[in-house]
Scaffold this motif. Structure first.
Motif, PDB file in Angstrom:
ATOM      1  N   ALA A  69      -0.065   4.086 -12.732  1.00  0.00           N
ATOM      2  CA  ALA A  69      -1.266   4.732 -12.218  1.00  0.00           C
ATOM      3  C   ALA A  69      -2.504   3.995 -12.694  1.00  0.00           C
ATOM      4  CB  ALA A  69      -1.313   6.192 -12.667  1.00  0.00           C
ATOM      5  N   ILE A  70      -3.575   4.098 -11.917  1.00  0.00           N
ATOM      6  CA  ILE A  70      -4.812   3.412 -12.270  1.00  0.00           C
ATOM      7  C   ILE A  70      -5.374   3.913 -13.598  1.00  0.00           C
ATOM      8  CG2 ILE A  70      -6.239   5.050 -10.974  1.00  0.00           C
ATOM      9  CD1 ILE A  70      -6.898   1.280 -11.321  1.00  0.00           C
ATOM     10  N   LEU A 103      -1.214  -6.082 -11.361  1.00  0.00           N
ATOM     11  CA  LEU A 103      -0.071  -6.253 -10.459  1.00  0.00           C
ATOM     12  C   LEU A 103       0.808  -5.014 -10.435  1.00  0.00           C
ATOM     13  CD1 LEU A 103       0.922  -9.952 -11.341  1.00  0.00           C
ATOM     14  CD2 LEU A 103      -0.280  -9.124  -9.288  1.00  0.00           C
ATOM     15  N   MET A 104       0.955  -4.364 -11.591  1.00  0.00           N
ATOM     16  CA  MET A 104       1.785  -3.157 -11.647  1.00  0.00           C
ATOM     17  C   MET A 104       1.142  -1.999 -10.896  1.00  0.00           C
ATOM     18  SD  MET A 104       3.083  -3.353 -15.635  1.00  0.00           S
ATOM     19  CE  MET A 104       4.146  -1.923 -15.490  1.00  0.00           C
ATOM     20  N   VAL A 105      -0.188  -1.869 -10.972  1.00  0.00           N
ATOM     21  CA  VAL A 105      -0.876  -0.817 -10.226  1.00  0.00           C
ATOM     22  C   VAL A 105      -0.731  -1.077  -8.730  1.00  0.00           C
ATOM     23  CG1 VAL A 105      -3.133   0.178  -9.692  1.00  0.00           C
ATOM     24  CG2 VAL A 105      -2.494  -0.270 -12.065  1.00  0.00           C
ATOM     25  N   ALA A 106      -0.907  -2.354  -8.369  1.00  0.00           N
ATOM     26  CA  ALA A 106      -0.789  -2.700  -6.948  1.00  0.00           C
ATOM     27  C   ALA A 106       0.627  -2.459  -6.440  1.00  0.00           C
ATOM     28  CB  ALA A 106      -1.170  -4.170  -6.733  1.00  0.00           C
ATOM     29  N   GLN A 163       0.827  -1.201   0.000  1.00  0.00           N
ATOM     30  CA  GLN A 163       0.000   0.000   0.000  1.00  0.00           C
ATOM     31  C   GLN A 163       0.866   1.257   0.000  1.00  0.00           C
ATOM     32  OE1 GLN A 163      -3.064   0.103   2.988  1.00  0.00           O
ATOM     33  NE2 GLN A 163      -3.529  -2.089   2.767  1.00  0.00           N
ATOM     34  N   ALA A 164       1.996   1.200   0.724  1.00  0.00           N
ATOM     35  CA  ALA A 164       2.897   2.359   0.767  1.00  0.00           C
ATOM     36  C   ALA A 164       3.456   2.648  -0.617  1.00  0.00           C
ATOM     37  CB  ALA A 164       4.031   2.097   1.762  1.00  0.00           C
ATOM     38  N   ASP A 165       3.842   1.571  -1.367  1.00  0.00           N
ATOM     39  CA  ASP A 165       4.366   1.766  -2.732  1.00  0.00           C
ATOM     40  C   ASP A 165       3.290   2.359  -3.651  1.00  0.00           C
ATOM     41  OD1 ASP A 165       6.788   0.731  -1.977  1.00  0.00           O
ATOM     42  OD2 ASP A 165       6.342  -1.306  -2.674  1.00  0.00           O
ATOM     43  N   MET A 166       2.040   1.895  -3.487  1.00  0.00           N
ATOM     44  CA  MET A 166       0.970   2.386  -4.349  1.00  0.00           C
ATOM     45  C   MET A 166       0.695   3.861  -4.078  1.00  0.00           C
ATOM     46  SD  MET A 166      -2.885   0.877  -4.861  1.00  0.00           S
ATOM     47  CE  MET A 166      -3.372   1.264  -3.184  1.00  0.00           C
ATOM     48  N   LEU A 167       0.635   4.261  -2.765  1.00  0.00           N
ATOM     49  CA  LEU A 167       0.349   5.653  -2.432  1.00  0.00           C
ATOM     50  C   LEU A 167       1.512   6.568  -2.804  1.00  0.00           C
ATOM     51  CD1 LEU A 167      -1.433   5.328   1.055  1.00  0.00           C
ATOM     52  CD2 LEU A 167      -2.459   5.727  -1.178  1.00  0.00           C
ATOM     53  N   GLY A 210      -4.110 -11.127 -20.467  1.00  0.00           N
ATOM     54  CA  GLY A 210      -2.729 -10.952 -20.016  1.00  0.00           C
ATOM     55  C   GLY A 210      -2.455  -9.535 -19.549  1.00  0.00           C
ATOM     56  N   ILE A 211      -2.946  -8.555 -20.302  1.00  0.00           N
ATOM     57  CA  ILE A 211      -2.725  -7.149 -19.924  1.00  0.00           C
ATOM     58  C   ILE A 211      -3.429  -6.827 -18.615  1.00  0.00           C
ATOM     59  CG2 ILE A 211      -3.279  -4.784 -20.592  1.00  0.00           C
ATOM     60  CD1 ILE A 211      -2.781  -5.612 -23.487  1.00  0.00           C
TER      61      ILE A 211
END
Length: 673
Positions: free
Chosen positions: A346-347, A338-341, A110-114, A331-332
């Motif tokens: 960015a979303i 996973l990359m957004v998480a 969560q810290a990486d996402m924020l 696949g995308i």
């Protein structure tokens, strides 16, 4: 007058494409050269290259704006998402403090996402910025639509002008083709090529040109944007390209032959229908409706099989491409989530990328589906190009010779001709037709009588020797000049849909009303016209079915009267006229033939007794010549033909008289017992 002829060969007619109501037809089908035909078809767009360049610029602008749109919408999504997250964060803390607190609690994901987001804790959604982004998106999409609309309008004009030129070229080519081409080509097949196939080319160009260009540019633009957003996801998406190419090529190879067969069967079916409808009365008379219907069903089944196979196989491209696109979409979605998480995307970017993946696979699928239209159009183009590539009749001389007006002295000087090089027909024929004289040509069927007329009209060119009109070689004259001096009445009448007046004036559109009436009166058309509801304004229906065969023949004779030609050709012109009308027409023709050279082809020898010269032809040779009385005195071929026509009826008449005498000797019942 003189004549010489040295041949005993059997005449060879042109290889005909005509068939009986149940005749077979198997035209030669050349191998389809897709690349060469497609290149040639695209080459016909060359006169529109400036407009095509403008179309490309407008398409690039439209596609560029359309490709930018998802990225801008992704930014709007990111604003909404980050504003929603910011609204739920403590306002008394900074973003850095919140991230450090999460890491201290072990919530590194969560810290990486924020940490990758632009957050202002406690503030919420920035609606002013969101409205600005949405307005920009609206402007971008409206501009893309406007560019696309203008591009479509210009491209529509490009395609229609190209097809217009193609129709014009085909029309000019048809008029430039020699008569031998029409002898060997069924009319329905030719009509199919100049109508159905050109229409199919028009539809194919209209639907594929814009779509292909737009799809290619969209693929390029989308690939660029995907690499800008995420090279890793872009590589995943690009996996579809080799699969798409392999699928399209494999399916296209299997469907191409079927498209060629589809349009070949279409032409053959049109020829069969045209023939069946033209001879509908004969089909009924001889009770061949079942056979004709069965032949139609067989050909229709062949067309159905070819069309179904072509459309079904080529139609598999779109579902196959969609299936590949769906696999890439999965696949995308997984990797992107996973990359957004993980805070590396960015979303809004993942939303834009998913939309780009759809934009990427959709044009690929469209390119695949366009292949069936393109293959069909190229198959039709090849059939049209075969007409354009057919050998034209020899061109008129650059500096044509002009014969003296009004004389009509015609000479055959050592003329040889054959329809086929292997089978000579006319060899070393010489004759002279004096102005104002009537030359009658008689002989059995296939003797070469009509061939002689075809050579005079230059429907065919002589192989050796020459034909002169008033001392000028007709091969050195333009065909229009030669034929303008010639009037022709054929055994088979040809009338078009129009008024009787228009049909008579066909050879001289500038004729006055008085001249039309004079010609009609001289040919005894005036005699029956007044019995029609609208007189000379009566509109002739399909094939002039509202006139009898004799009346139609009289109309064609009136047309020749009005043309006032130097040379008059009558090919069994009175064959459809009753005996009484024939006598009247013969009298009228005496005045018409004054000061004109006339050629009369006749089987009924009673119509040529007054001819100045009678030529008897056998196997392409003139075996006898002379007047009617001279030829009868010789007791040769003409006398044999004459007796064959008149002695048998005479014998029957004598036999009838004898029978009448025998019956007269039998007493009546009153004279009996």
């Amino acid at each position: 007058m003189s004549e010489t002829a040295k041949t005993e060969k059997t005449p060879q007619r042109p290889a005909g494409g005509g068939r009986g109501p149940m005749g077979g037809m198997a035209p030669v089908q050349k191998a389809m050269n897709f690349r060469a035909s497609a290149k040639r078809l695209m080459g016909r767009l060359r006169p529109e290259r400036l407009r095509i360049a403008l179309v490309l610029l407008l398409t690039i602008a439209s596609v560029t704006l359309s490709v930018i749109g998802p990225k801008l919408l992704g930014n709007a999504t990111t604003l909404v998402f980050e504003g929603s997250i910011s609204q739920h964060l403590p306002a008394n803390l900074t973003k850095q403090q919140i991230v450090e607190g999460l890491r201290a609690q072990g919530e590194n994901q969560q810290a990486d996402m924020l940490s990758s987001m632009h957050l202002t804790p406690g503030q919420g959604i920035d609606f002013d910025k969101l409205v600005q982004v949405l307005l920009l998106v609206l402007v971008v999409y409206v501009a893309a639509f406007a560019f696309g609309l203008v591009q479509a309008l210009i491209l529509n004009g490009v395609v229609q002008r190209t097809v217009y030129r193609l129709r014009r070229d085909v029309e000019d080519k048809v008029h430039a083709l020699p008569l031998s081409y029409f002898d060997r080509t069924p009319r329905g097949e030719l009509l199919s090529r100049v109508t159905n196939d050109i229409d199919n080319i028009s539809q194919s160009l209209q639907q594929t040109l814009s779509q292909v260009v737009t799809s290619l540019l969209t693929v390029i633009g989308v690939v660029v944007m995907m690499f800008v957003i995420s090279p890793l996801l872009a590589l995943i998406a690009l996996i579809t390209i080799p699969f798409s190419i392999i699928i399209t090529v494999l399916i296209a190879k299997r469907s191409q032959a079927r498209f060629v067969a589809q349009w070949r069967h279409t032409g053959e079916l049109n020829a069969q229908i045209e023939e069946g409808f033209t001879g509908h009365a004969l089909v009924k008379v001889f009770g061949r409706r079942r056979e004709v219907g069965e032949a139609f069903r067989r050909k229709n089944d062949e067309l159905y099989t070819a069309s179904f196979g072509a459309q079904f196989i080529s139609g598999m491209i779109m579902p196959a491409m969609t299936f590949v696109g769906n696999l890439v979409y999965v696949g995308i979605a997984v990797v992107g989530g996973l990359m957004v998480a993980g805070g590396t995307m960015a979303i809004g970017d993942i939303q834009a990328f998913i939309q780009y993946s759809r934009q990427f696979t959709q044009p690929l699928a469209q390119l695949g589906s366009m292949m069936n239209l393109l293959q069909s159009g190229v198959a039709s183009a090849e059939r049209v190009f075969e007409v354009l590539d057919a050998e034209s009749q020899s061109p008129d001389p650059a500096v044509p010779a002009v014969a003296e007006e009004g004389k009509g002295l015609l000479r055959f000087e050592d003329v040889s001709f054959s329809y086929s090089p292997d089978t000579p027909l006319i060899e070393h024929l010489s004759l002279v037709a004096e102005p104002g004289h009537t030359v009658a040509i008689v002989g059995p069927t296939g003797a070469g009588k009509t061939t002689l007329v075809n050579l005079i009209m230059r429907f065919y060119e002589v192989n050796a020797g020459r034909i002169t009109l008033d001392g000028v070689d007709i091969s050195q004259m333009t065909r229009d000049d030669l034929r303008s001096r010639t009037g022709m009445v054929l055994q088979d009448t040809w009338l078009f849909e129009g008024t009787i007046r228009e049909n008579i004036a066909y050879g001289r559109p500038d004729a006055t009303e008085a001249e039309i009436l004079d010609a009609a009166t001289a040919s005894y058309v005036d005699r029956f016209v007044h019995s029609l509801p609208d007189g000379y304004d009566t509109v002739l229906g399909d094939e002039a079915s509202n006139l009898s065969a004799g009346e139609k023949q009289l109309l064609t004779i009136a047309r020749a009267f009005l043309a006032k030609p130097s040379i008059l050709i009558l090919d069994e012109a009175t064959s459809s006229v009753d005996t009484r009308t024939e006598v009247l027409v013969q009298k009228a023709m005496e005045a018409l033939r004054a000061d004109r050279t006339s050629f009369v082809i006749a089987h009924r020898l009673s119509t040529i007794r007054d001819a100045d010269l009678i030529l008897v032809m056998e196997n392409g040779s003139i075996v006898e010549s002379g007047s009617h009385d001279e030829l009868l005195e010789r007791g040769g071929a003409y006398a044999a033909l004459y007796q064959a026509q008149f002695d048998a009826p005479l014998d029957e008449e004598v036999a009838g008289d004898s029978l009448a005498v025998d019956l007269s000797t039998v007493g009546s019942p009153q004279d009996g017992a």
